[in-house]
Enzyme design. Structure first.
Site, PDB file in Angstrom:
ATOM      1  CB  CYS A 116      -0.928  -0.009   1.214  1.00 22.29           C
ATOM      2  SG  CYS A 116      -2.109   1.362   1.246  1.00 22.29           S
ATOM      3  CB  CYS A 117       3.875   2.198   1.978  1.00 18.42           C
ATOM      4  SG  CYS A 117       3.257   2.432   3.664  1.00 18.42           S
ATOM      5  CB  CYS A 199      -2.084   7.330   5.697  1.00 20.30           C
ATOM      6  SG  CYS A 199      -1.308   7.534   4.075  1.00 20.30           S
ATOM      7  CB  CYS A 202      -1.032   4.144   8.768  1.00 19.17           C
ATOM      8  SG  CYS A 202      -1.698   3.023   7.522  1.00 19.17           S
ATOM      9  CB  CYS A 227       6.192   4.698   4.011  1.00 15.45           C
ATOM     10  SG  CYS A 227       7.201   6.165   3.700  1.00 15.45           S
TER      11      CYS A 227
END
Length: 245
Positions: A116-117, A199, A202, A227
């Site tokens: 995702c990162c 984010c 997170c 990340c």
């Protein structure tokens, strides 16, 4: 006397960073500053606007930032009347990830979180750095164990350009002293216990005694809490991650 000594030390650090930024502007144009609008980045944005205005300022809008981050982003843009270039993740990649793993799939494993990162941060960073001779970040050594080996200046093999970390030796007190001295705007979440802000899903507030970055990806071990923006050979790790999910 102690207070004056601290002020003198901070003034010396500010002078060193200002001189470095002027040197970067003179020798590495085109260059850019990756600004996430944490307090360290607010300090650097202020110094860049004052001393090295030809350095481009950009940010990575992951699509899942807290509203408070957008608020301080707007304040900085208005304060300095500066263009802040926004880079977004590729929509198709975000859609594919969400279809496969769900909107919050990153909670399931470190591998899925890193993927995702990569989609929301690392790939957009590659586009932001394309054609640049150098980039600047606001990382500090004392932020986490994963950043203790970073240098003031180093060749970034991952992106093929020089990387500068002007605040690498600054303390948290140094950063906040500068913010207060010049009355700079900052993310309102800091007043709610958020020491490091990424984010929204997170990031959480930390408690007394916790590490500065304890609120980032709090469900993971400390050694995995990056990340990929400031991690060497991240692309190799990402390939392993994709094969594991």
């Amino acid at each position: 006397m102690d207070s004056l000594t601290r002020e003198d030390l901070l003034a010396s650090k500010v002078e060193m960073v200002s001189s470095l930024l002027i040197s970067i502007e003179g020798n590495y144009i085109p260059t850019c500053f990756a600004c996430s609008f944490g307090v360290e980045d607010i300090v650097l944005a202020d110094l860049i606007c004052k001393h090295a205005p030809r350095i481009e300022i950009f940010t990575l809008d992951t699509g899942r930032l807290p509203q408070e981050t957008y608020d301080v982003m707007q304040k900085i843009k208005d304060r300095y009347d500066r263009e802040i270039i926004l880079y977004f993740p590729e929509p198709q990649a975000v859609e594919a990830y969400a279809r496969e793993y769900g909107p919050n799939g990153f909670y399931k494993s470190t591998m899925l979180r890193k993927e995702c990162c990569y989609i929301r941060k690392v790939e957009p960073l590659r586009r932001a750095l394309s054609g640049k001779k150098a980039w600047i970040s606001g990382v500090r050594r004392e932020q986490s164990i994963t950043r203790k080996e970073l240098s003031l200046s180093e060749w970034d093999k991952e992106y093929g350009l020089q990387k500068f970390n002007p605040l690498i030796d600054w303390s948290e007190d140094d950063v906040w002293s500068y913010i207060r001295q010049f009355g700079l705007p900052y993310n309102a979440l800091h007043d709610k216990g958020y020491a490091s802000i990424g984010c929204a899903p997170c990031t959480r507030a930390i408690t007394v005694g916790e590490d500065i970055r304890a609120g980032r990806w709090w469900w993971e071990d400390a050694i995995t809490k990056e990340c990929g923006l400031h991690t060497k050979n991240y692309s190799q790790g990402r390939l392993k991650a994709k094969s594991a999910v």
